[in-house]
Scaffold this active site. Structure first.
Site, PDB file in Angstrom:
ATOM      1  N   ASN A  25       6.543  -9.735  27.055  1.00  0.00           N
ATOM      2  CA  ASN A  25       6.211  -9.036  25.805  1.00  0.00           C
ATOM      3  C   ASN A  25       4.802  -9.452  25.406  1.00  0.00           C
ATOM      4  O   ASN A  25       4.592 -10.557  24.924  1.00  0.00           O
ATOM      5  CB  ASN A  25       7.237  -9.438  24.722  1.00  0.00           C
ATOM      6  N   TRP A  26       3.875  -8.537  25.618  1.00  0.00           N
ATOM      7  CA  TRP A  26       2.474  -8.882  25.352  1.00  0.00           C
ATOM      8  C   TRP A  26       2.110  -8.817  23.863  1.00  0.00           C
ATOM      9  O   TRP A  26       0.997  -9.188  23.489  1.00  0.00           O
ATOM     10  CB  TRP A  26       1.548  -7.932  26.124  1.00  0.00           C
ATOM     11  N   LYS A  27       2.985  -8.264  23.067  1.00  0.00           N
ATOM     12  CA  LYS A  27       2.733  -8.102  21.623  1.00  0.00           C
ATOM     13  C   LYS A  27       1.409  -7.333  21.410  1.00  0.00           C
ATOM     14  O   LYS A  27       1.039  -6.529  22.256  1.00  0.00           O
ATOM     15  CB  LYS A  27       2.739  -9.458  20.913  1.00  0.00           C
ATOM     16  N   HIS A 110      12.907  -6.857  17.819  1.00  0.00           N
ATOM     17  CA  HIS A 110      12.224  -8.157  17.948  1.00  0.00           C
ATOM     18  C   HIS A 110      12.106  -8.781  16.547  1.00  0.00           C
ATOM     19  O   HIS A 110      11.934  -8.066  15.558  1.00  0.00           O
ATOM     20  CB  HIS A 110      10.839  -7.958  18.574  1.00  0.00           C
ATOM     21  N   GLU A 112       9.764 -10.126  15.092  1.00  0.00           N
ATOM     22  CA  GLU A 112       8.543  -9.752  14.364  1.00  0.00           C
ATOM     23  C   GLU A 112       8.703  -8.366  13.735  1.00  0.00           C
ATOM     24  O   GLU A 112       8.173  -8.100  12.657  1.00  0.00           O
ATOM     25  CB  GLU A 112       7.333  -9.825  15.307  1.00  0.00           C
ATOM     26  N   GLU A 182      16.790 -14.726  21.070  1.00  0.00           N
ATOM     27  CA  GLU A 182      15.505 -15.331  20.729  1.00  0.00           C
ATOM     28  C   GLU A 182      15.606 -16.055  19.390  1.00  0.00           C
ATOM     29  O   GLU A 182      15.406 -15.438  18.334  1.00  0.00           O
ATOM     30  CB  GLU A 182      14.432 -14.247  20.635  1.00  0.00           C
ATOM     31  N   GLY A 188       7.062 -18.676  20.001  1.00  0.00           N
ATOM     32  CA  GLY A 188       5.644 -18.981  19.782  1.00  0.00           C
ATOM     33  C   GLY A 188       5.392 -20.369  19.218  1.00  0.00           C
ATOM     34  O   GLY A 188       4.292 -20.667  18.771  1.00  0.00           O
ATOM     35  N   SER A 228       9.315 -19.567  23.753  1.00  0.00           N
ATOM     36  CA  SER A 228       8.510 -20.620  24.397  1.00  0.00           C
ATOM     37  C   SER A 228       8.925 -20.888  25.846  1.00  0.00           C
ATOM     38  O   SER A 228       8.952 -22.041  26.295  1.00  0.00           O
ATOM     39  CB  SER A 228       8.553 -21.911  23.563  1.00  0.00           C
ATOM     40  N   GLY A 249       6.877 -14.313  25.856  1.00  0.00           N
ATOM     41  CA  GLY A 249       5.730 -13.893  25.049  1.00  0.00           C
ATOM     42  C   GLY A 249       4.443 -14.485  25.596  1.00  0.00           C
ATOM     43  O   GLY A 249       3.872 -13.990  26.573  1.00  0.00           O
ATOM     44  N   GLY A 250       4.013 -15.586  25.019  1.00  0.00           N
ATOM     45  CA  GLY A 250       2.721 -16.197  25.355  1.00  0.00           C
ATOM     46  C   GLY A 250       2.453 -16.351  26.845  1.00  0.00           C
ATOM     47  O   GLY A 250       1.371 -16.008  27.330  1.00  0.00           O
TER      48      GLY A 250
HETATM   49  C1  PEP Z   1       8.657 -13.342  22.123  1.00  0.00           C
HETATM   50  O1  PEP Z   1       7.834 -13.021  21.296  1.00  0.00           O
HETATM   51  O2  PEP Z   1       9.540 -12.542  22.471  1.00  0.00           O
HETATM   52  C2  PEP Z   1       8.577 -14.685  22.676  1.00  0.00           C
HETATM   53  C3  PEP Z   1       9.637 -15.174  23.242  1.00  0.00           C
HETATM   54  O3  PEP Z   1       7.391 -15.360  22.533  1.00  0.00           O
HETATM   55  P1  PEP Z   1       7.007 -16.797  23.170  1.00  0.00           P
HETATM   56  O4  PEP Z   1       7.445 -16.771  24.608  1.00  0.00           O
HETATM   57  O5  PEP Z   1       5.539 -16.880  23.025  1.00  0.00           O
HETATM   58  O6  PEP Z   1       7.751 -17.824  22.397  1.00  0.00           O
END
Ligand code: PEP
Length: 273
Positions: A25-27, A110, A112, A182, A188, A228, A249-250
């Protein structure tokens, strides 16, 4: 109709094989040029790991050129959100009818989206049904925040998120969806859940799906962990009984890290066999 009498000594049916799914997920990151460069950097490597399904979810405007870049590979594309209507006066929104031309998956709910854009469980249910109508596979994100976990409300919150998201979804469609657990406190933050904590909740999600439908749907639904995830901790998650992949994500924004996550997922699969 032929009746199969399994008898008491008949061997049990083979366990359902759930193909692991790693989704990035590049956001709201990467321009179109940057998106294509990042895909180009990792495409051959990702395509080589045939036992893992890999999905990239760049921003909307990169989806079409990304589709052209990944054609002839096994890598798939997903959107990060969508509206539930087919078309109409909904300025700024993107519909499932549009998305189905360019991708196979769509992330829905999600945290967010739930937090910043006030999406409710009921909104997410409308989106899940709309996605399924157009053969898009929803990745439904669910999770509790820290206060809810500390108050012992994790199962109540997640049970409700799953139950409402799947309202009026038939069992055939429910078997094919993906649910991403999640926890908000892990997204994050660099503080991932432990494999055991994540697996307990993923197992609870599977039991919830089995309760809503039946055991075979529970056995088939794929459940990811997200929060994470890195190349260093993916094996801890992938060695658990009820975790079928990760929503990343990251680490999905770094070609080397994302490829390593997919590679280690495939290694874990070999060890589980
Ligand atoms: C996400 O936003 O779905 C996520 C899991 O982010 P991260 O891996 O950066 O925690």
């Amino acid at each position: 109709m032929v009746q199969i009498n399994r008898g008491n000594n008949a061997p049990p049916p083979p366990p359902v094989q759930r193909i692991p799914l790693i989704a990035g997920n590049w956001k709201m990151n990467k321009t179109v040029d940057e998106s294509l460069a990042l895909i180009d950097e990792m495409l051959d490597d990702l395509n080589a790991y045939e036992e893992v399904e890999t999905v990239i979810c760049p921003p909307f405007i990169a989806l079409f050129p990304a589709m052209e870049l990944i054609e002839d590979t096994e890598v798939k594309l997903g959107a990060q959100n969508m509206y539930f209507k087919d078309n109409g006066a909904f300025t700024g929104e993107i519909s499932p009818l549009m998305l189905r031309e360019v991708c196979d998956y769509v992330i829905l709910g999600h945290s967010e989206r739930r937090g910043y854009f006030h999406e409710t469980n009921e909104d997410i249910n409308l989106k899940v049904k709309a996605a399924l109508k157009y053969d898009l596979t929803p990745i439904i994100a669910v999770g509790e925040n820290l206060a809810q976990r500390e108050a012992g409300l994790t199962e109540e919150i997640i049970g409700l998120q799953v139950e409402i998201a799947l309202r009026e979804v038939n069992s055939y469609d429910a078997s094919g969806i993906v649910i991403a657990y999640e926890p908000l406190w892990a997204i994050g933050t660099g503080r991932a859940a432990s494999g055991e904590v994540a697996n307990d909740v993923c197992k609870f999600i599977r039991q919830t799906v089995a309760r809503l439908y039946d055991q075979s749907v529970g056995d088939r639904v794929r459940i990811q962990y997200g929060g994470s995830v890195t190349p260093d901790n993916i094996s801890e998650f992938m060695s658990q009984s009820d975790i079928d992949g990760a929503l990343v994500g990251g680490a999905s924004l770094k070609a080397g890290d994302f490829v390593k996550i997919v590679a280690r997922t495939q290694e874990c699969l070999a060890k589980k066999k």
